[in-house]
Every structure is written in structure tokens, then in C-alpha cells.
Enzyme design. Structure first.
Site, PDB file in Angstrom:
ATOM      1  N   TYR B  99      18.260  28.172 -31.495  1.00  0.00           N
ATOM      2  CA  TYR B  99      19.574  27.626 -31.180  1.00  0.00           C
ATOM      3  C   TYR B  99      20.647  28.669 -31.545  1.00  0.00           C
ATOM      4  CZ  TYR B  99      23.903  25.067 -31.912  1.00  0.00           C
ATOM      5  OH  TYR B  99      25.222  24.696 -31.902  1.00  0.00           O
ATOM      6  N   ASP B 171      12.729  23.269 -38.048  1.00  0.00           N
ATOM      7  CA  ASP B 171      13.760  22.475 -37.372  1.00  0.00           C
ATOM      8  C   ASP B 171      13.035  21.494 -36.446  1.00  0.00           C
ATOM      9  OD1 ASP B 171      15.680  21.469 -35.637  1.00  0.00           O
ATOM     10  OD2 ASP B 171      16.864  23.308 -35.629  1.00  0.00           O
ATOM     11  N   LYS B 196      21.501  14.563 -32.570  1.00  0.00           N
ATOM     12  CA  LYS B 196      20.712  14.522 -31.339  1.00  0.00           C
ATOM     13  C   LYS B 196      19.885  13.237 -31.260  1.00  0.00           C
ATOM     14  CE  LYS B 196      22.860  18.331 -30.775  1.00  0.00           C
ATOM     15  NZ  LYS B 196      22.870  19.173 -31.911  1.00  0.00           N
TER      16      LYS B 196
END
Lengths: 216, 370
Positions: B99, B171, B196
Site C-alpha cells: 500500500y 497486514d 476497510k
């Protein structure tokens, strides 16, 4: 002090910080921090860091802080008046060794405070004669909340040695004057006379006990 | 412990006994009264501990099978909190497909304080091992990766991390504990952008950390409190509210994603479809860069927006959105090219989603690919 009383950027500071949990929001219901700068370049750098570190304030909390801000000036005015009155009262009490409040004329930086801010704020500290007196005082007072934090509608009495400054080694702490009989009072929106009455009842009670011991 | 679905549905129930609330109360109080000197209810100041936040932290720790959870103001704040465990001169090995916000935090934030990051393709165990130096202290992986959906064998990396005495940080944002529980596979720390799937409604920003092992948990608790990037009680409550439907949502996300993978794979405007086999995230490459903008502009149901994991379908353009802070050559070399789109498949009816893609592709063919 909040911008209601003091504006450090106008006095030459580069960054102003707030625990907005305290006076700015003022209701003991939101944790928030604020940073303010006026240099556009510094602002852009902080903006980028704020985004990348991600420790940002939630939107509901942002709203809650603003809701508190609307009453900041009236709250500050009332609490400061109360603090002045309580500081003057404590100053006269034989069981109180020291009162630390920049609004008192004999405070060492009283002149600086007068020169740079509109008032001395609503927080004061005071040191009782001994740790023993301190303990009975804390156990007897009823009105202020005995808790950490400050700057709320409720008056909050804190014990820096075991609360806000517990993380500091004892010798460092005492060197800075934060002794085991020091209390910090954040004056809220109650009528200050009620707080004085509460304190007075506790101090009179302690004095009576002391008298009895001496008479024995 | 009950099955995950049961745990999620019951989240917060029986947490309060004074009135018997089914839905947990939100404790806004910043300070907690002390009855006397040295007396505490266990709560003193809300940054250190808050009953609402603690409920969320307990829940995510249970769901991820860890020892302790920490709720943070964002996913980035969660990583910042973990980074406080390290010191100047330490090094991390990090998934190169990553990310963009994590990359930015590491490169623009912690690098200047002396934290070194070595980016490798963590799918390849040998590459990880080759990158280990005496300074390496942790391995940070995304699996599947964002946005290229590459999978790393968590157990194998965990064994490697153990052999070299490194912390393994995973993650788990894309899969959630419903699909993958990295701590059971040997990870030390799991993080989430709870904004999310866990929150799932695009209405709350939050990050979560779960750790395993008493010493690590204490160190994280110290920095979580010391740094203060904690999640507010209201946002903690909102996140738990979302988590109650996580199992149902994830089931539908995945079902829809599989249908859309089949559809996209057959479409002549699409050259590649990247899907790891589970979850609701798909990436795909459109035939020409010139088609990207017209395609995004003609979507009428699916939103062109940054973020993922919500009930609404989102398509993101990593090149200018999530991965804009990764230098072009690094990004392109990793496969995040200018034709790549990332699709967070929502819980709408899959026929409606196909219908929207169909009309957008038809528009592209008419207008951009003539």
C-alpha cells in the site's frame, strides 16, 4: 490558557499545541490534540506528516470539539474568576504552604503573565503543609472530582505525584517542586463559593484534629 | 470460544451488567474518578484505557487469536505505533508490492530517523532470507498484496523470522480474520486498516493492532498510550457495529468477486485479472491506458473512489490514488502500471455490477478504442 487568553503565534512562537481534551472542548468527553502554525511552508510539511502518520482526529470528535469551542470564552471567564477567588482564599489558609497561580500578585512571573495574556487561566496548584494533611484533605473534600485531566466543566483535583507526573522519577519530580503534598485544581463551572466552602470544611476539620492532638 | 460468526453477532452483548444493555454503551468520559489516593476502577484517563475501546480491542484480539488488541485512529497510526518499537539503525524487510501510504510512512517518515527498509518480493522466501542483515529486526508483509494480490506463505516466513529472531508483522486488511489468522500461522503482530472490511460501511477511519506474547504486548501498550494515536469511543463503537455483519458481508463480497472475475477474464477490454482466490478484492488491467479515464467516467453504479472493503463497490486507480507516492519507475517495475485498476467488490447484486461494467466497456469501445 487557550487562545481566549493567550496567542503565542502573535508573540513569535512557530507552533502552538493544544491538548484539546482540556479547555477547548471542556466537557470531559473527547480526547483531541491540535497543532497550529502560520508559516505556509511549515503548514504544508505538517499537513503531509499528519496524513502519512495518520494520527488524525475522528470526524465525530472534531465536531464534539467544535461544539465545546462555542462556549470557550464564557467558560474560561467563569472558571478564571473562580480560580482567582479560590487562589486568594487558599493563600490565607495556615495549612496551605504554597499556592501557585500566576494571577497572584506575588507570583514570580506575575508581570510576564500580565504582559502577554489576558488572564491567568483556571488552573492552580497548592501545596499542603504535610503529606498527612494532604491525605486527610483529599479524603474529606466532596465537590471536585479526584481524577486526572483538567479544563472541564467539572472542577478536577489531581495529584501530580501519582497521576500526571507519575512517569517522572521521584527525585526529578521533587527537584521541580512537585512534592507529595502538591495538588492541582482545575476550576470548573460550579459557583466558586461552593468549592471554597468544601475546602474550608475539610481544612477546619483537619485543624480541629490537629488541635486535639496538641491538647492531649 | 464460539465460531467467528457467532462471536461477531454477539459482539458487545453481556459486556455491561448494571442495566443489561445488549448493545454496548459508548463511554465518552475522558477521566475516571478515583475514590481515594491509589484507588482506581482500572480506568484513569481515556487515552490509556477506555471501556468502549477496550471491548473492541478484546474482540479483535480474540478474533485474530492474539493476546492483546490496540485500537488506533487509522491504519497508518497503527503502523506508526508499531514503528515506535524500533530504534535508529534497525531495518525492516517489507513487501515490495505494498500500500502506497505504508511506503510513504516508511520512506518519508521513519527513514529520516534511521530506520532502513529493504523491499523484496516476499512471495519468494529466498529473497527474504538474502535480504536479512544483522540490522534486520522485522519482516512486514501484506498478503495478499495491495494491489497485485500476490500471496506470501505466512507459516514459511514465520519460521524464517523465528530462525533469525525477527518480528513478523502481517497486514491482514484484505482478508480479515474470517479468511486468514496470521498469528495462528506464526506471526507476532497483525495490523488492520479497520476502515476497510472490518468497519465495512465507509463511515469510520480506524486501525487495529493485535499482538502475541506478553513482553511485546506490554511494549506496544506503552507506545499506544505514549504516542496517543488512539481510537475514540464513538469510532470504537461504530467499528464494532460494522463488525457484527462482517461474516455476512464477506460471504457476499467473495461470491460477487468470483462472478466478476469470471466476467472480467472473458472480456476483450481486459488483459489480466488478478484475484488470489478468496475475499472481495480484484485487480485488472484494461487494454489501453487511454481507456482508463473514459471507463471510470462512465461507471454509474460503481464509485470511482479511493478505499475498499465497504458495502458499496469501488474502483480505484492505484497510479494516481493509493500508490501515487511510490516513484513511477518503482511502481511500474512492481507491476502497478498505468493500466491497472483495483476493484473492491461490494455487496450489491452481481448482475447489476456486471451491467455497469458492461455499459462502461461498451462506452470505452465506442469512444476511446476506435
Amino acid at each position: 490558557m487557550t487562545p481566549a487568553l493567550q496567542k503565542p503565534l502573535n508573540l513569535g512562537a512557530d507552533v502552538v499545541l493544544h491538548s484539546a481534551t482540556k479547555f477547548l472542548s471542556g466537557h470531559s468527553d473527547v480526547v483531541a490534540g491540535l497543532a497550529v502554525v502560520k508559516d505556509p511552508e511549515l503548514a504544508a510539511r505538517l499537513g503531509s506528516l499528519q496524513n502519512s502518520f495518520g494520527a488524525v482526529l475522528g470526524v465525530q470528535d472534531a465536531w464534539l470539539v467544535m461544539r465545546g469551542l462555542k462556549t470557550l470564552s464564557v467558560r474560561m471567564e467563569h472558571s478564571q474568576k473562580g480560580a482567582e477567588k479560590i487562589a486568594a482564599y487558599l493563600k490565607e489558609q495556615p495549612l496551605v504552604k504554597n499556592v501557585y497561580y500566576p494571577g497572584l500578585a506575588d507570583h514570580p512571573q506575575h508581570a510576564i503573565q500580565k504582559g502577554q495574556s489576558l488572564g491567568a487561566g483556571a488552573v492552580l496548584s497548592f501545596e499542603l503543609e504535610s503529606e498527612e494533611i494532604f491525605r486527610s484533605f483529599v479524603n474529606t473534600v466532596k465537590l471536585p472530582v479526584f481524577a486526572v485531566s483538567l479544563g472541564a466543566v467539572e472542577s478536577i483535583l489531581s495529584y501530580p505525584a501519582k497521576m500526571s507526573h507519575a512517569a517522572m522519577p521521584a527525585d526529578e519530580r521533587v527537584k521541580r517542586g512537585i512534592t507529595n503534598s502538591l495538588l492541582r485544581l482545575s476550576v470548573g463551572l460550579e459557583n466558586p463559593d461552593d468549592i471554597i466552602k468544601d475546602f474550608d470544611a475539610a481544612l477546619v476539620n483537619i485543624a480541629k484534629g490537629k488541635q486535639l492532638l496538641q491538647n492531649e | 470460544m464460539y465460531k467467528t460468526e457467532t462471536y461477531l453477532a454477539q459482539l458487545g452483548n453481556r459486556s455491561e451488567t448494571a442495566t443489561g444493555t445488549v448493545n454496548p454503551p459508548v463511554y465518552f468520559s475522558t477521566a475516571f474518578r478515583h475514590e481515594g489516593i491509589g484507588q482506581s476502577t482500572g480506568f484513569d484517563y481515556t487515552r490509556t484505557g477506555n471501556p468502549t475501546r477496550q471491548l473492541l480491542e478484546r474482540s479483535i484480539a480474540d478474533l485474530e487469536k492474539g493476546d492483546q488488541g490496540y485500537a488506533c485512529s487509522s491504519g497508518m497510526a497503527a503502523i506508526s505505533t508499531i514503528l515506535a518499537l524500533f530504534k535508529s539503525g534497525d531495518a525492516w524487510i517489507v513487501s515490495e508490492d505494498l500500500y502506497g501510504g505504508t511506503y510513504r510512512l516508511l520512506e518519508q517518515g521513519f527513514k529520516k530517523w534511521g530506520l532502513q527498509c529493504d523491499y523484496v518480493n516476499t512471495c519468494c522466501l529466498e529473497d527474504i532470507e538474502k535480504a536479512i542483515t544483522p540490522h534486520t529486526k522485522a519482516i512486514f508483509i501484506e498478503t495478499p498484496t495491495n494491489p497485485l494480490m500476490q500471496q506470501t506463505d505466512i507459516s514459511a516466513v514465520a519460521a524464517l523470522a523465528k530462525r533469525y529472531g525477527l518480528l513478523l508483522i502481517v497486514d491482514n486488511t484484505f482478508y480479515t480474520p474470517l479468511i486468514q489468522q496470521p498469528i495462528l500461522l506464526g506471526a507476532d503482530i497483525v495490523i488492520h486498516s479497520a476502515t476497510k472490511y472490518l468497519g465495512g460501511h465507509n463511515d469510520v477511519l480506524a486501525g487495529l493492532i493485535v499482538a502475541s506474547g506478553a513482553e511485546l504486548c506490554d511494549a506496544l501498550a506503552f507506545h499506544h498510550n505514549g504516542t496517543g494515536a488512539v481510537l475514540s469511543p464513538f469510532d470504537s463503537w461504530l467499528l464494532m457495529r460494522g463488525m457484527k455483519t462482517l461474516a455476512l458481508r464477506m460471504e457476499r463480497h467473495e461470491k460477487n468477486a468470483k462472478i466478476l472475475v469470471d466476467y472480467l477474464s472473458e472480456h476483450d477490454c481486459v488483459t489480466d485479472v488478478l484475484y488470489p482466490g478468496r475475499g472481495g478484492m480484484i485487480s485488472f488491467r484494461i487494454i489501453e491506458e487511454a481507456a482508463v479515464n473514459p471507463f471510470l467516467q462512465s461507471l454509474s453504479l460503481i464509485s470511482f473512489a479511493e478505499s475498499l472493503g465497504g458495502v458499496e463497490s469501488f474502483i480505484t486507480y492505484p497510479a494516481t490514488q493509493t500508490h501515487a507516492d511510490i516513484p513511477l519507475e518503482v511502481r511500474t517495475a512492481n507491476g502497478v502500471c498505468n493500466r491497472l485498476l483495483r476493484f473492491s467488490v461490494g455487496i450489491e447484486d452481481s448482475d447489476d455490477l456486471i451491467g455497469d461494467l458492461q455499459q462502461a466497456f461498451a462506452h470505452v469501445k465506442r469512444e476511446a478504442l476506435r
